[in-house]
Write a protein that holds these residues in place. Structure first.
Motif, mmCIF file in Angstrom:
data_model
loop_
_atom_site.group_PDB
_atom_site.id
_atom_site.type_symbol
_atom_site.label_atom_id
_atom_site.label_comp_id
_atom_site.label_asym_id
_atom_site.label_seq_id
_atom_site.Cartn_x
_atom_site.Cartn_y
_atom_site.Cartn_z
ATOM 1 N N ILE A 152 -1.929 2.286 11.251
ATOM 2 C CA ILE A 152 -2.705 3.185 10.392
ATOM 3 C C ILE A 152 -3.434 2.334 9.358
ATOM 4 C CG2 ILE A 152 -2.583 5.059 8.725
ATOM 5 C CD1 ILE A 152 -0.049 5.985 10.118
ATOM 6 N N GLN A 153 -4.761 2.511 9.268
ATOM 7 C CA GLN A 153 -5.556 1.759 8.305
ATOM 8 C C GLN A 153 -6.348 2.657 7.373
ATOM 9 O OE1 GLN A 153 -7.839 -0.900 10.781
ATOM 10 N NE2 GLN A 153 -6.165 -2.367 10.881
ATOM 11 N N LYS A 154 -6.301 3.963 7.587
ATOM 12 C CA LYS A 154 -7.050 4.896 6.749
ATOM 13 C C LYS A 154 -6.095 5.595 5.789
ATOM 14 C CE LYS A 154 -10.643 5.787 10.127
ATOM 15 N NZ LYS A 154 -11.346 6.807 10.903
ATOM 16 N N ASN A 155 -6.642 6.063 4.693
ATOM 17 C CA ASN A 155 -5.912 6.818 3.667
ATOM 18 C C ASN A 155 -4.769 6.015 3.046
ATOM 19 O OD1 ASN A 155 -7.582 9.041 4.134
ATOM 20 N ND2 ASN A 155 -6.215 9.852 5.698
ATOM 21 N N ALA A 166 4.582 0.108 1.576
ATOM 22 C CA ALA A 166 4.845 -0.912 2.590
ATOM 23 C C ALA A 166 3.605 -1.797 2.755
ATOM 24 C CB ALA A 166 5.197 -0.268 3.922
ATOM 25 N N HIS A 167 3.785 -2.903 3.491
ATOM 26 C CA HIS A 167 2.670 -3.795 3.795
ATOM 27 C C HIS A 167 1.788 -3.190 4.883
ATOM 28 C CE1 HIS A 167 3.759 -7.296 1.419
ATOM 29 N NE2 HIS A 167 5.019 -7.051 1.744
ATOM 30 N N GLU A 168 2.404 -2.612 5.920
ATOM 31 C CA GLU A 168 1.687 -2.023 7.041
ATOM 32 C C GLU A 168 2.342 -0.702 7.424
ATOM 33 O OE1 GLU A 168 2.206 -4.987 10.021
ATOM 34 O OE2 GLU A 168 0.495 -6.158 9.344
ATOM 35 N N TYR A 175 0.832 -1.197 0.000
ATOM 36 C CA TYR A 175 0.000 0.000 0.000
ATOM 37 C C TYR A 175 0.868 1.248 0.000
ATOM 38 C CZ TYR A 175 -3.837 -3.070 1.304
ATOM 39 O OH TYR A 175 -4.766 -4.072 1.315
ATOM 40 N N TYR A 176 0.327 2.335 -0.593
ATOM 41 C CA TYR A 176 0.950 3.659 -0.532
ATOM 42 C C TYR A 176 0.254 4.456 0.566
ATOM 43 C CZ TYR A 176 3.101 2.898 -5.122
ATOM 44 O OH TYR A 176 3.838 2.417 -6.160
ATOM 45 N N ASP A 177 1.042 5.207 1.342
ATOM 46 C CA ASP A 177 0.428 6.093 2.333
ATOM 47 C C ASP A 177 0.364 7.510 1.766
ATOM 48 O OD1 ASP A 177 3.059 6.876 2.507
ATOM 49 O OD2 ASP A 177 3.121 6.901 4.691
ATOM 50 N N GLU A 178 0.009 8.482 2.620
ATOM 51 C CA GLU A 178 -0.153 9.865 2.175
ATOM 52 C C GLU A 178 1.160 10.488 1.700
ATOM 53 O OE1 GLU A 178 -1.325 10.640 5.973
ATOM 54 O OE2 GLU A 178 -3.456 10.331 5.651
#
Length: 111
Positions: A83-86, A61-63, A53-56
């Motif tokens: 963190i599970q949002k965005n 990363a995976h998590e 996943y990409y974060d803001e």
């Protein structure tokens, strides 16, 4: 874990019709179907869905975790909060080497 096979029961797009004149139609061996028509497919998988996943910030990363400071009885304690949002999934990824499909019904090696 597991359960990554196809949900359609009784449909084997990798098998031939058996009406051909090849030596594998004697019943002891299975053969690949020629790639004709919409129901036949290749036994190889070239892409897969990524688990990253990409974060803001654009990190991949995976998590993702965020450090938070909790004060309890006058003592400061650090905790990691997931963190599970965005988060944006990476999507479809091309494999470096093709893999054989899970539903491929032919024995590749006998011992």
């Amino acid at each position: 874990m597991g359960g990554s096979g196809s949900k359609a029961k009784g449909v084997w797009p990798f098998l031939g019709s058996g009406a051909g004149t090849d030596s594998a139609s004697d019943g002891n061996e299975q053969s690949l179907a020629p790639l004709k028509g919409p129901r036949n497919a290749t036994p190889f998988v070239f892409t897969r869905r990524s688990s990253l996943y990409y974060d803001e910030d654009g990190d991949l990363a995976h998590e993702f975790y965020e450090e938070t400071v909790v004060t309890k009885n006058g003592r400061k304690k650090s905790k990691l909060k997931r963190i599970q949002k965005n988060l944006i999934p990476q999507g479809i990824v091309k494999l470096d080497h093709p893999c054989i499909h899970v539903d491929f019904p032919i024995v590749l090696c006998e011992v």
